[in-house]
Design an enzyme around this catalytic site. Structure first.
Site, PDB file in Angstrom:
ATOM      1  N   GLU A 132       0.829  -1.206   0.000  1.00 27.46           N
ATOM      2  CA  GLU A 132       0.000   0.000   0.000  1.00 27.46           C
ATOM      3  C   GLU A 132       0.865   1.258   0.000  1.00 27.46           C
ATOM      4  O   GLU A 132       0.522   2.261  -0.644  1.00 27.46           O
ATOM      5  CB  GLU A 132      -0.943  -0.019   1.206  1.00 27.46           C
TER       6      GLU A 132
ATOM      7  N   GLU B 237      -4.990  -9.296   3.174  1.00 26.48           N
ATOM      8  CA  GLU B 237      -5.912  -9.026   4.280  1.00 26.48           C
ATOM      9  C   GLU B 237      -7.205  -9.833   4.187  1.00 26.48           C
ATOM     10  O   GLU B 237      -7.754 -10.252   5.217  1.00 26.48           O
ATOM     11  CB  GLU B 237      -6.237  -7.525   4.335  1.00 26.48           C
TER      12      GLU B 237
END
Length: 679
Positions: free
Chosen positions: A104, A124
């Site tokens: 990210e 995730e």
């Protein structure tokens, strides 16, 4: 020692993540990164920034343990915004893996350069969670909805040279990417402006296709109350909402999912699997390569282990002549025929596997074995065995002593339990005696772990992990029946708590004779086994409709309508039976597991409490959304269970007496997992 190294090279600030082997994004590293970004923004000498990692990796992301407490600032949303809005161009140089939060950070940069072979992932979703650093808004802008959703929803790592990720990288190099990143940073610095993700809309170039991709993926998701559904909604919001509001939408979804018990459970199991692979033998042992597996004996698990080995490109030889070898080969073949019928495998793939399978009665085949999987049989003392091979008893440790006596010092002998069906179930237990050869232990452990199995190491004790744990639950069920609890209520309580099957149903599945022998072998002649002995006598005399506590209806097990009367009659013939205390039955059953876990940790049968949860979830089908019985007990409060144990002591003192260490943990407010974990 600094976790973010700062250096300037010809007008470019190089920020290097440097925190041990994996460069995990600790709170300290995040704070240092934020400070380094501010320093670069204020440094007049700096015209651009390169973000990279030290030690051959970018970063493994945030440590999972952080998610179980207050999130320390600066969090990812703040860091990614700091990168994206930086006054100077920021280029990511990926050399090695960039996982989760680390990727990210890279997505927030203004361009990315990567070394071929590096891998990126947003895992995730596999943990019941979703990203929190803006990737549900950035990826759709860069890739479009279809590619973004595929990446976000699989959670798997992908090589940077994957064609569908091509638009993410300005360059993929065969050399270390730093020089290419520096060159790109200088070009960006000379340009009048540089692209920030919020200005990029190529992923929205076909609005109808974007909406169609979102709709089609959403239709394939089973429930709207899931991490997958949240991710789809965020990707949909990327097209519908202004960029800043889309980031807020993601942040709200992340916070809601973070607080959920099922997400906590998924993180717990993921971390437990990683911890389970840490073995003391790794310090001194070296795993040897296994190319050929030889199966000896007739245990029903052997054909399943043959399929597992064939699926993982090993050669398999069955040491059994005539009809016995043909029968085992036929069972393995039947698995592959079924896979072809269900279109999970082509005929060519089936044939390629079966071409590596042979059977025969000549023990000389053992001279080619790297691993021998022994399912029982006669004396093998005269068999030739190749030096360097490892011999494994596959049905537990009970015959390992006799095999060691037969084979002598020629070959190390270990015991394992492969949960059935072994070609499907992801769990293997390995019993390691104190004198075990570290090379042999690591060889077997790496063989199964490298073939997509979770391998739990236990000490060489009766019952190992699973049989001892489930034996404690079965003893608890018998003690509760002995005290007057209805059998159907006990079974229902077990399922309500999270067990896939009740403890009495497992007696039926395994066979009452097998269960009696196993429980006595593990626990001795404890009083609660008297009821099981009586039931076994009734089964042997043909006085029951089934083979234990159930009746059969076709292929299904159904309650025995006469069981309550039979137990009542048995209780009338007993003296001094204890009274049933006011303890919920599900609490009583799990209190037995918790107490046995404490004893297993004290006698070193189990290395860690998380192994217990893995064993019950992966081996026995305990509800994964609860994370296992130990995590579930912590969620309910350990004090509640210690109090229940004390109330249950009159029913079975050896079973429910709280271990001293567990009482100490409760006394001092310690936990097995997370903040406040005990020693």
């Amino acid at each position: 020692m600094s976790e973010v190294n700062y250096e300037v090279a010809d007008g470019v600030a190089v920020l290097r993540l440097a925190r041990g082997e994996a460069n995990a994004l600790s709170p300290e590293m995040r704070a240092e990164l934020a400070a380094a970004l501010s320093r670069a923004a204020e440094d007049a000498e700096v015209r651009a920034v390169v973000l990279t990692g030290a030690g051959g990796t970018f970063s493994s992301g945030v440590d999972l343990a952080e998610y179980d407490g207050p999130l320390a600032p600066p969090w990812l949303d703040v860091l990614t915004q700091r990168i994206e809005t930086h006054s100077k161009p920021v280029i990511a140089a990926l050399d090695g893996n960039a996982l989760g939060a680390a990727f990210e950070l890279a997505l927030a940069c203004h361009a990315r350069v990567a070394r071929a072979g590096s891998r990126v992932a947003l895992p995730e979703v596999a943990l019941g969670m979703m990203p929190s650093g803006g990737s549900t808004q950035r990826l759709p802008r860069l890739l479009g909805a279809q590619a973004a959703l595929e990446f976000l929803l699989t959670g798997r790592s992908v090589a940077v040279e994957e064609p569908r990720l091509a638009k993410l990288f300005a360059e993929v190099t065969t050399e270390a990417p730093l020089e290419a990143a520096l060159s790109l940073a200088r070009r960006f610095a000379q340009a009048p402006d540089f692209a920030r993700v919020w200005r990029i809309e190529r992923g929205f170039s076909d609005p109808a296709a974007y909406r169609r991709a979102v709709t089609e993926v959403a239709a394939r998701i089973d429930t709207r109350d899931s991490a997958e559904a949240d991710i789809v909604r965020c990707v949909e919001a990327a097209q519908l909402l202004p960029y800043a509001q889309g980031l807020q939408f993601e942040a709200a979804a992340f916070e809601a999912r973070l607080a959920r018990a099922d997400a906590r459970a998924a993180r717990h199991l993921y971390a437990a699997e990683r911890r389970a692979g840490v073995w003391p033998e790794a310090q001194h042992g070296t795993a040897r390569q296994i190319k050929t597996v030889v199966l000896v004996g007739s245990d029903p698990v052997l054909p399943e282990l043959a399929v597992h080995a064939l699926d993982n490109d090993r050669r398999v030889a069955i040491l059994a002549a005539g009809p016995a070898g043909e029968a085992m080969t036929a069972r393995a073949r039947a698995v592959y025929e079924g896979a072809v019928v269900r279109k999970r495998m082509t005929e060519a793939e089936r044939d390629a596997r079966l071409a590596r399978l042979s059977h025969g009665g000549d023990p000389a085949v053992l001279m080619a074995a790297d691993l021998v999987l022994d399912g029982g049989g006669g004396d093998v003392g005269g068999y030739p065995v190749r030096k360097g091979a490892v011999w494994c008893i596959v049905s537990g440790r009970d015959r390992s002593a006799s095999r060691r006596a037969q084979l002598g010092q020629r070959v190390p002998v270990l015991a394992l339990r492969a949960y059935r069906p072994a070609h499907v179930r992801p769990l293997v237990e390995l019993a390691v005696p104190e004198s075990a050869d570290p090379d042999a232990v690591m060889t077997v452990g790496q063989y199964f772990a490298g073939a997509d199995r979770c391998v739990l190491r236990s000490a060489d004790r009766p019952g190992m992990l699973g049989h001892r744990l489930m034996g404690a639950v079965q003893r608890a069920a018998l003690a509760l029946l002995r005290a007057g609890a209805p059998a159907e209520a006990v079974e229902a309580a077990a399922r309500r708590f999270g067990f896939a099957r009740g403890p009495l149903e497992l007696v039926e599945v395994d066979g009452i004779g097998v269960t009696v022998a196993r429980l006595r072998r593990i626990f001795g002649g404890v009083p609660e086994l008297a009821l099981l002995d009586a039931r076994a006598d009734a089964v042997a005399a043909g006085k029951t409709p089934g083979q234990g506590f159930y009746a059969s209806q076709g292929q299904a097990l159904v309650p025995d309508p006469g069981l309550a009367d039979w137990i009542g009659a048995w209780r009338e013939g007993q003296l001094d039976l204890p009274d049933l205390p006011d303890v919920p039955l599900d609490v009583a059953l799990n209190a037995a597991i918790l107490a046995e876990t404490g004893r297993m940790l004290e006698d070193d049968t189990a290395a860690r409490a998380s192994d217990i949860d893995l064993c019950m979830v992966r081996g026995y089908g305990f509800d994964a959304t609860r994370g296992g019985p130990i995590l579930a007990a912590e969620a309910d409060g350990l004090l509640r269970y210690v109090r229940a144990m004390k109330a249950l002591i009159p029913l079975a003192p050896a079973l429910w007496t709280p271990p001293v260490e567990l009482e100490e943990m409760v006394k001092y407010g310690q936990r097995f997992f997370g903040a406040g974990a005990g020693p």
